[in-house]
Design a protein around this motif. Structure first.
Motif, PDB file in Angstrom:
ATOM      1  N   THR A   4      11.027 -29.430  34.494  1.00  0.00           N
ATOM      2  CA  THR A   4      11.282 -30.264  35.663  1.00  0.00           C
ATOM      3  C   THR A   4      11.438 -29.389  36.902  1.00  0.00           C
ATOM      4  O   THR A   4      11.763 -28.210  36.780  1.00  0.00           O
ATOM      5  CB  THR A   4      12.550 -31.133  35.462  1.00  0.00           C
ATOM      6  N   HIS A   6      13.658 -30.085  39.158  1.00  0.00           N
ATOM      7  CA  HIS A   6      15.039 -30.265  39.573  1.00  0.00           C
ATOM      8  C   HIS A   6      15.947 -29.246  38.879  1.00  0.00           C
ATOM      9  O   HIS A   6      15.680 -28.842  37.748  1.00  0.00           O
ATOM     10  CB  HIS A   6      15.518 -31.678  39.226  1.00  0.00           C
ATOM     11  N   ILE A   8      18.894 -27.844  36.672  1.00  0.00           N
ATOM     12  CA  ILE A   8      19.587 -28.333  35.492  1.00  0.00           C
ATOM     13  C   ILE A   8      20.622 -27.278  35.119  1.00  0.00           C
ATOM     14  O   ILE A   8      20.310 -26.092  35.047  1.00  0.00           O
ATOM     15  CB  ILE A   8      18.633 -28.534  34.311  1.00  0.00           C
ATOM     16  N   GLU A  25      24.464 -30.356  36.988  1.00  0.00           N
ATOM     17  CA  GLU A  25      23.264 -30.813  37.690  1.00  0.00           C
ATOM     18  C   GLU A  25      22.222 -31.285  36.691  1.00  0.00           C
ATOM     19  O   GLU A  25      21.762 -30.510  35.850  1.00  0.00           O
ATOM     20  CB  GLU A  25      22.672 -29.680  38.534  1.00  0.00           C
ATOM     21  N   LEU A  26      21.894 -32.566  36.768  1.00  0.00           N
ATOM     22  CA  LEU A  26      20.833 -33.145  35.951  1.00  0.00           C
ATOM     23  C   LEU A  26      20.050 -34.132  36.798  1.00  0.00           C
ATOM     24  O   LEU A  26      20.642 -34.950  37.495  1.00  0.00           O
ATOM     25  CB  LEU A  26      21.409 -33.903  34.748  1.00  0.00           C
ATOM     26  N   MET A  30      17.006 -37.515  33.388  1.00  0.00           N
ATOM     27  CA  MET A  30      17.554 -36.827  32.213  1.00  0.00           C
ATOM     28  C   MET A  30      18.989 -37.252  31.910  1.00  0.00           C
ATOM     29  O   MET A  30      19.579 -36.774  30.953  1.00  0.00           O
ATOM     30  CB  MET A  30      17.478 -35.319  32.416  1.00  0.00           C
ATOM     31  N   ARG A  31      19.522 -38.162  32.694  1.00  0.00           N
ATOM     32  CA  ARG A  31      20.893 -38.625  32.464  1.00  0.00           C
ATOM     33  C   ARG A  31      20.914 -39.663  31.345  1.00  0.00           C
ATOM     34  O   ARG A  31      19.929 -40.322  31.075  1.00  0.00           O
ATOM     35  CB  ARG A  31      21.469 -39.187  33.757  1.00  0.00           C
ATOM     36  N   ILE A  35      22.887 -34.678  27.501  1.00  0.00           N
ATOM     37  CA  ILE A  35      22.715 -33.291  27.918  1.00  0.00           C
ATOM     38  C   ILE A  35      23.950 -32.794  28.668  1.00  0.00           C
ATOM     39  O   ILE A  35      24.454 -31.704  28.396  1.00  0.00           O
ATOM     40  CB  ILE A  35      21.442 -33.127  28.772  1.00  0.00           C
TER      41      ILE A  35
END
Length: 67
Positions: A4, A6, A8, A25-26, A30-31, A35
């Protein structure tokens, strides 16, 4: 996991007594996959293995509190 663009990860600060989680940070997509929970669990394990206390940020989310 797929790659990604973004950020993580979990950011924490360590001092002589404990670690303090600053942020997780996700990206939105991906939430809800566990994770963030796993990142918190790994941080807790790290603290335990190194004889440190554990603190979350001043406004933890309900998910962070559940861990």
């Amino acid at each position: 996991l797929e790659r990604t663009e973004h950020p993580i990860g979990l950011t924490f600060q360590e001092d002589t007594d404990d670690i303090s989680v600053r942020s997780v940070e996700l990206p939105e997509e991906m939430r809800g996959m566990g994770i963030g929970t796993q990142l918190y669990i790994e941080a807790l394990k790290y603290a335990q293995q190194n004889g440190l206390g554990f603190k979350s940020d001043i406004g933890p989310t309900p998910d962070a509190l559940a861990v």
